[in-house]
Structures are given as C-alpha cells and as structure tokens.
Design an enzyme around this catalytic site. Structure first.
Site: not given
Length: 848
Positions: A671, A674, A740-741, A774, A833
């Site tokens: 990670q 990235h 996230e992970h 991934d 109504h």
C-alpha cells in the site's frame, strides 16, 4: 543597583550575580571569569580602546561575546549611531556635558551612565526627563557609598563600585550587598513581608510555588545562595533543611513596583511541594516533563526498550532526527506541523539528555545567540540547499540531499496505546492529509473553470497539470488495435482477473423484483434499474492502474449502464496506457476522457462540448480528486452523485506472535508504494521491541529493493506502528480507524472477522495478501478511505443500480388502508392528501 567591577573578589562576584547585572570595564574582560548564569554590561573608555580596530568592531565583538549592553563614551557614540540597536547601548557622560548630547544621539541609546561627584536626586530627575523613556544610572565618584536612605529615594539607579560593597557588615566606606538590595524594596503589607514567586531555573516559566520573604530571609538568601523564606506561622524557613529538598538560588529579581520578588532556583530532592512533586501547581508538562522522563529513562530504561535503543544506538538516533526534521518541513497544516514538531523535539531532547545537555543549557545558548549583533547570511550549507523552483510549481522540494535520504533507515512512527492519553489516541486515527474544506477551496477554481470554459479550459488544465498538449480529449470506440497492444502474459492475467471479478459481481446483481403484500389488497414492490450514465475515474500519475478500470468497469457492465465514460490522465506522449485501453474495450467503455485530477471530475459532472455528462462518478484518486468529487456532488447544477469520498490508499495490519515479519512488511509496502500520501498502520498484539524490530528491518530491506522506493520512503515515514496488549484492543483500534484494507496476521484469524465492524475489505490469514483483492480474487478494490468505512461500502454491482419501488392497491385494499391514511393526513394538516383517499372511498360506497 548596578555594581561596577573594580576588584576581582570571586566570592563577592558570585553574590552579586544573584541580584544584578555586573558592569565590567573592558580592560578586565580578557582575564575575567564570571559566575554561571550572570549577566553583565561592558564599560568602554578610551583607555580600553584598541586603536588598530574601529570602535564599532570592538563594541560588536563584546556584544557577540555575551554582553547585555555596552556603555560607551561620547567620543565613541557618534560612530555607533544607527549601526547598533539602541537597546544594546548606554551613553557614558559627565554631569557637565549633558548638554552636548544631541537629539539624534539621545535616540540611538537606551540610557546613560552619569558620572558625578555627588548624587543630587533633583538633578538626576531633570536629566531623566531629558532622556525620556531611557534608563539613567548614576556613578558617584565619592569614596563613600550612598546611604540606604539615599538608595530608598527611588529616583536614582545607583552604580556601586565593588570596592564599596561587602558581604560583611556595612561601614562608612562599604555597604553590605544585601543592605543595598533591600533598600530598593518596599512592602505595603502590615507584616512587612514580600510576596515571592519561586520558579524553576532548569524549566523556565514553571512556577514552583508562592511564598513570602522578609528582609532577614532575603539577606540570608543573597549571602548564602540558598532558598530561604519567611513562614508566616513558623518564622525563618530554610527550604529543605529537614526534607533535603534544598534550593540553589540562581537569581533574585524585583517586579516593576519593587514590592514583590521572583526567586529563580535549582530545585533539589523530591521537589518544592510538600506533596513531593516539583511544583505546588501540579506536575511538569510539555518539554520539562519530557526532559524529566528522559533523564529517568537514561538511568533506568530496561534493555530492549525503544528509549534504551535510542540512547545506545547513535546512528539510529541520528537517522530519526533527520527523518523527523524532513517530516516537519513537509507538514502542510497546523495540526501536522505541531505533530511533527513534537516528534522532532522528542528525538532532539533524547540526543541532548544522552549528551548531558539540559533544557537550561539550551535556553542559555539561545540567550547567548540572541545577544549577538553579528549574523551569518543564514544560507543553507551546500549539501542541504535545493535549486530554486519555477514560478507556479506545486511540488515540494526535497528537504534532504539524496545521499542522506538513501542512507536513512525507512522507519514508521511508533506509539504504545498503554502509554498515551486519549487525546493522543485520537491523533493516531487522523490521516496525513489536508482538511477537506481546505482542499475543496483549492480545487473549486479548477472545477469552476471547466464548468464555465468547457473543452477550452479542460485542454488548458491538462497542459498545465498533466504536461501534455492535446488537440482532442475524448476517444470513442472502436479503439484501434495499436492502442491496445500489450504483452500476451499481461492480457492473459487481465482476462483471468476479468472473469473472477465478473463472476463475483454478477452474483451481487439484483435481477428479480421484490414483491411484498403488506396487507390484503396492498402489494409493494422494489425493482432495480441501472444508472444510465456513469463516469469511472482511473488514476494515472505515478502508476498504471488497469486493475481500477476492471474494478469499476465490470460492475457497470454487469449492472447494464448504457453509457460508461472512463477518465484517466494521459501519458507524456498524449496517449492512454494500452493496458487501460484493453480493459476499456473489455468492459464496453463508450468513451475515454484523457484528463486527470479535479478537472476530469468537473468534466464528468457538468459535461463539455465533447465530454458526456454523467449521473454518477466512481473511482479513487488523490486529495484533489476526492475534494472535486465532494464539491460537485453538493452542486445542484451538476445533478451528480459519487460512490464515496475515496482518497489516498491505506492499509491496517494486525499482527501477533504468529505473524511472519516478511509477510507483514510486504503487505505494508504494497500500500505504501501507491503514493506519497498513502498511509499504512501496523497494530501489534503483545509483540516486544525485538519482534517489532524484525518487521521494521524487513520493511527497510524490502523497500530498498523496490523501484518506487522514493515514494515508499515518503509514505512510510507518515505511517504508524501502534502497540496493543490484546487482540480485542487491536480490533477496537482498527474499528475506530476504519481502514480501507484490513489484514489479519493472527492466530485463528477467521474467528476475529465477526468482531470487525468498520473496514472496506478484510484479508484473513497469512496467505491472503491484499494484492489479491486489488487485482483478481473477485472482490472490488475501490473502497472507502479516510475513515469513511464507518458509513460507506466499497464499490459493488448495486452501486451502479438504483432501486425503484412501486405499489398496487385493490379497491378492497384501499377500503382497509384508506381510513388509516386519511387519519394520518388529517393529523398532519394535509387536507388534499386525505381527500385523495376519501374521494375514492366515497366513489366505491356509491357504487356499492
């Protein structure tokens, strides 16, 4: 009082240093050894001048050497006017030549030293008015010192030749130092005592307590250098006489009204307070507390602890100081600067404590430097200098030279949950990104430019940010075979990944209509429809990401979206990577927008002359992309939604004693590579420092073998190791962080999954690397970041569908449901109504 040194009685000098600056004739400076912490002025005259050196250079050298002020004669002053700060100069004049002082000269000094045969307070007052706002000191040339009553007058600041001062009893030719000091004091209390603030000398600004002093206690403190005070109940109080917590008096100062005192002391023993703590006002905080803790750890830190490691390993400590200095230089907002500065100060103070340097030593060094009037140019040394940036550049220059950065260990920051405050724990949950409102304000001009300027603005922004000049922005099928030419092994891998991802996402699709009869004659339904036009953002920049094109394109294709617009930054040659082009064809992309960043998001949201407007935008990106997505989804003119605020990549790994250090390190790095704004977090469960070091060593070793090591170096240093004691504590931290992970390197990892409440995707066990998710296992890798896993799911097939409900009611059903609806409508005051129901019920009644 201002003592003029005309003898070298060391004992007298030590006493004088506690209560006043010392006026030192320049001739005495070469052979003078002043007491520690003393302050001094230099008295210059023609006899002390070096005739081979300009007066300015001589005065400057004295100030640079530590003098508070220099007293100069009229013959020197005209040369110094405007060259030195007025607050560093006093003017030496005789009472007869006061009138020779010009207005210009008067404004160039902070006061005068007046030599006079006898002290006339009225004359001194008149001269003081002439030198309005300046100090006027008076040096009597009489052989006898002024009497205590003359000193007490208060209109005169006396200069005492040290020959007229003594530590013995006062006489006609000498006055006791304490008597001279006490003569300046006045008390407005009935008991004649003086309120006294006691402050700690090593910890400047830290008050130890409030006490009272008497003339007797002050006299003894001055002469002995020990803390002596006056107890209102028990009389003379010699601090520490019974407890051993004695004090060395460094300095005694008067307040501006001369009715209270401050004693600056070096406190020994358990502390000043009777509760055996340093201060009556509580424990030390901040740097002072850190210094005390480090001194304690230097003496007793256990072998194997991180602090002991820092003390023993000079190379590690050096690397950490340089690492934290770079992180501080790269910090962007207030919170990050404070956080990184705190880290740097920790390691700097560790270095100082290891070398026997105290905060007091540092403060004294700062004070000495502040007294200097000569300044270096302040340029960086060659190895630290960076080339100037071009105007408009947004890149941060490197803070360290390449050779230093390459040699520095690649390390994460470490925190132990058992040793930090709850407020500090909250800091650990923060991501190393700018605040969203700040980023939105930065990206708004870009979004507005595209909204108003269309293709023209988009082409200009692509040239500016992607450094590519294009003639057209959009590619449409059929895509040329040349644009999709990729290696056979790569195409085979993409095809397998496509099949797995499609299989998992087809299983998620809603194909049937949900039908529920809520009561007889009332049938409710829900059915899915694809979102017609979707925009898929595939990041480019530092990496080619065909995997993201797969993860976004397949569920859009499975859901049946009619128009799929894929946006990705162009390469330097103005083309799109062939791998992304290959995937675009597989997923049936109807258009490819060659643009990135906030400008691409704006084009998808509003549409341009050539870019189709979409209804929903998907895809991860950097802070600019995330901010642009959040901005357009709140603009009613755009009428667009987004998948989630997906920002920079992140992973949290929980590891216990069963974890393989090499596996853990590999997952962290997968990670970290990235981008420089990625963050990785390692949460350890009952691992000791040696076990953690093995993981850190693997991170450093594996990182150096990566082609993207420079990116890893930046992201890793922003990342964290969090120590916990139990799996439950680790999972609780992870749920708060909402990664996230989430990767579980744990004994019996599958059993822990049930405790996970917040995560984008979970990877269970040692042989489930995040990389599989991934690329090709089947799950989607477009996941919520920045803690949004608390509220959002990752992208899935239903993300590309909308759900429509319907209802069908028979006349019999309305007969039963209608009265309920009418009652509720009446309750809310909505007559129309209720009427829509009643008119039907009346019709049915009339038929029957």
């Amino acid at each position: 009082m201002l003592p003029l040194l005309d003898n070298t009685d060391d004992g007298l000098l030590i006493v004088l240093a506690r209560i006043a600056p010392i006026l030192v004739p320049a001739l005495h400076l070469p052979s003078l050894s002043l007491p520690p912490h003393s302050s001094y002025y230099v008295l210059a005259d023609d006899a002390s001048a070096d005739h081979h050196q300009p007066h300015l250079e001589q005065v400057t050298s004295w100030l640079d050497s530590g003098a508070e002020k220099v007293v100069v004669p009229l013959s020197w002053a005209t040369e110094l006017v405007g060259s030195l700060q007025a607050n560093r100069l006093l003017l030496l004049i005789d009472v007869e030549n006061v009138s020779a002082v010009t207005d210009k000269l008067r404004g160039a000094v902070s006061g005068v030293l007046l030599k006079t045969p006898s002290v006339d307070p009225d004359l001194v007052s008149s001269i003081s008015r002439f030198f309005s706002g300046s100090d006027v000191y008076v040096l009597s040339t009489s052989s006898s010192p002024p009497s205590p009553s003359t000193i007490r007058d208060g209109r005169v600041k006396h200069v005492f030749p040290t020959a007229q001062l003594t530590v013995s009893d006062s006489s006609e030719t000498q006055i006791n130092v304490a008597d001279a000091f006490l003569a300046t004091l006045k008390s407005d209390r009935p008991d004649g005592l003086f309120p006294t603030v006691v402050s700690s000398w090593p910890h400047q600004g830290k008050s130890l307590g409030l006490v009272y002093s008497s003339t007797e206690s002050i006299r003894e403190s001055i002469l002995t250098g020990k803390g002596v005070y006056q107890s209102r109940k028990h009389g003379l109080w010699r601090k520490g006489e019974t407890s051993g917590a004695t004090q060395d008096v460094v300095r005694i100062t008067l307040d501006c009204d001369a009715d209270s005192l401050e004693f600056s002391v070096v406190q020994h023993g358990a502390g000043f307070c009777h509760l055996e703590r340093m201060s009556c006002f509580g424990h030390l905080t901040g740097l002072s507390a850190l210094e005390a803790t480090l001194k304690s750890r230097l003496e007793s830190a256990p072998e194997g602890s991180y602090t002991r490691r820092l003390f023993n390993d000079g190379d590690l400590l050096r690397s950490k100081i340089m690492e934290e200095a770079e992180e501080l230089c790269n910090a962007q907002n207030k919170d990050d600067v404070a956080f990184e500065a705190a880290d740097l100060l920790y390691f700097v103070l560790t270095r100082c404590v290891a070398a026997g340097v105290s905060l007091s030593d540092i403060e004294q060094s700062l004070d000495r430097k502040a007294k200097k009037v000569t300044r270096r140019p302040g340029n960086a040394k060659p190895q630290w200098s960076v080339p100037p940036q071009k105007p408009g550049s947004t890149q941060n220059p490197p803070v360290q030279p390449a050779e230093i950065s390459v040699n520095a260990l690649i390390r994460m920051r470490t925190a132990d949950l058992a040793l930090i405050l709850s407020s500090d724990r909250a800091e650990l949950l923060k991501r190393p990104v700018l605040k969203s409102d700040v980023m939105i304000s930065k990206v708004k001009p870009i979004v507005d430019a595209v909204r108003k300027g269309g293709d023209t603005a988009l082409l200009e922004l692509t040239a500016k940010f992607d450094k590519v000049k294009l003639s057209s922005l959009v590619l449409r099928p059929p895509y040329s075979e040349e644009s999709m030419a990729i290696d056979g092994e790569v195409s085979k891998a993409i095809d397998i990944a496509y099949a797995n991802i499609r299989k998992f996402h087809e299983a998620q699709a809603e194909r049937t209509t949900l039908v529920v009869e809520t009561m007889p004659g009332v049938q409710c339904s829900r059915f899915a429809r694809p979102i017609a036009r979707v925009g898929l953002y595939v990041p480019g920049g530092t990496a080619i990401l065909p995997s993201t094109a797969l993860m976004l394109g397949i569920p859009a294709q499975v859901a049946g979206c009619k128009e799929i617009v894929l946006a990705t930054p162009p390469r330097a040659d103005g083309t799109v990577s062939p791998e992304v082009m290959y995937v675009a064809k597989l997923v049936g992309a109807s258009a490819i927008l060659m643009a990135g960043g906030g400008q691409a998001i704006a084009a998808l949201a509003y549409g341009t002359e050539t870019v189709p407007k979409v209804d929903k935008i998907f895809g991860p990106g950097n802070q600019w992309v995330t901010a642009a997505k959040m901005l357009v989804q709140n603009d009613t003119d755009a009428l667009v939604s987004i998948d989630m605020p997906a920002g920079p990549s992140e992973v949290l790994v929980i590891a216990d004693h069963t974890a393989n250090p090499a596996f853990v390190a590999a997952d962290l790095l997968s990670q970290a590579e990235h981008g420089v704004d990625s963050q990785v977090v390692l949460v350890t469960v009952s691992l000791n420092d040696e076990q953690i070091s093995k993981i850190e060593d693997e991170v450093d070793k594996q990182a150096r073998e990566l082609s993207r090591v420079d990116i890893v170096r930046e992201s890793i240093k922003k990342s964290l190791i969090v120590k916990t004691a139990t799996v439950e504590e680790a999972v609780a931290f992870s749920n708060d962080y909402a990664p996230e992970h989430l990767i579980l390197h744990l004994d019996k990892a599958p059993k822990v999954v049930s405790a996970i409440d917040n995560a984008g995707s979970v990877f269970v066990g040692a042989y489930t690397p995040e990389s599989c998710g991934d690329y090709a296992s089947g799950t989607n890798h477009t996941l919520p970041t920045n803690g949004y896993a608390r509220q959002f799911s990752g992208v899935n097939t239903q993300s590309f569908q909308k759900f429509i409900t319907s209802q069908e009611i028979t006349p019999e059903g309305l007969q039963k449901l209608g009265p309920v609806v009418a009652t509720l409508a009446d309750c809310e005051g909505l007559q129309a109504h209720a009427n829509a129901v009643r008119i039907r019920l009346r019709k049915r009644s009339s038929i029957e």
